[in-house]
Design a protein around this motif. Structure first.
Motif, mmCIF file in Angstrom:
data_model
loop_
_atom_site.group_PDB
_atom_site.id
_atom_site.type_symbol
_atom_site.label_atom_id
_atom_site.label_comp_id
_atom_site.label_asym_id
_atom_site.label_seq_id
_atom_site.Cartn_x
_atom_site.Cartn_y
_atom_site.Cartn_z
ATOM 1 N N ASP A 27 92.489 74.412 5.881
ATOM 2 C CA ASP A 27 92.196 73.273 5.006
ATOM 3 C C ASP A 27 91.287 72.251 5.694
ATOM 4 O O ASP A 27 90.394 71.685 5.073
ATOM 5 C CB ASP A 27 93.517 72.619 4.586
ATOM 6 C CG ASP A 27 93.429 71.910 3.261
ATOM 7 O OD1 ASP A 27 92.790 72.448 2.332
ATOM 8 O OD2 ASP A 27 94.009 70.813 3.144
ATOM 9 N N GLY A 57 93.464 70.709 0.156
ATOM 10 C CA GLY A 57 94.741 70.579 -0.545
ATOM 11 C C GLY A 57 94.994 71.635 -1.597
ATOM 12 O O GLY A 57 95.992 71.571 -2.296
ATOM 13 N N ARG A 61 93.211 70.806 -6.581
ATOM 14 C CA ARG A 61 93.427 69.377 -6.809
ATOM 15 C C ARG A 61 92.282 68.818 -7.655
ATOM 16 O O ARG A 61 91.112 69.094 -7.401
ATOM 17 C CB ARG A 61 93.484 68.638 -5.472
ATOM 18 C CG ARG A 61 93.841 67.169 -5.599
ATOM 19 C CD ARG A 61 93.891 66.459 -4.254
ATOM 20 N NE ARG A 61 94.533 67.204 -3.185
ATOM 21 C CZ ARG A 61 95.842 67.259 -2.975
ATOM 22 N NH1 ARG A 61 96.669 66.632 -3.792
ATOM 23 N NH2 ARG A 61 96.336 67.948 -1.957
#
Length: 143
Positions: A45, A54, A72
């Motif tokens: 990430d 995320g 996200r």
């Protein structure tokens, strides 16, 4: 003859890891291992642009079902989703036996954060199904 394509189902959400864990529990899916060269998903990430960080995924451990991807997005869910999953928990069952299977699965999912919306009773054309919402309000049906 056209070739058959695999699909990935993508969810827009505020908390991808939370939604991924919910769907793993619902479907018996698992979080896949991080990409090669990374010890954890957190390590991977950190290599992404901030706007792509995320995200999460879950996969069918048998390889039969589609991969689910959770990304996200800044905006919340505003209206009814145009696509939803039907979780097949009562295939082949009818009448009271079908409703009992739907209710049993509903009872299992509520402690995980699901919300029961409505039992749609068989009407001669369709068998009963139970409409629910996941942890971020996305509708799905127990079918």
């Amino acid at each position: 003859m056209a070739s058959i394509k695999q699909v990935q189902v993508t969810f827009d959400c505020a908390e991808p890891a939370r939604v991924a864990r919910f769907w793993c529990e619902v479907l018996g899916y698992v979080i896949p291992p991080p990409p090669e060269g990374f010890a954890t998903w957190s390590d991977f990430d950190r290599t992404l642009k901030p706007e792509h960080r995320g995200s999460a995924a879950c996969v069918d451990p048998t390889g039969a079902g589609p991969r689910l991807f959770f990304q996200r997005v800044p905006e919340g869910k505003v209206v009814k989703n145009r696509l939803h999953l039907d979780v097949r928990v009562a295939t082949g069952l009818v009448g009271e036996e079908r409703v009992a299977a739907l209710e049993a699965e509903c009872a299992r999912l509520i402690p995980l954060g699901a919300v029961r919306l409505e039992l749609l009773v068989a009407d001669g054309d369709y068998e009963s199904c139970l409409v629910m919402q996941d942890v971020e309000g996305n509708e799905f049906c127990l079918d």
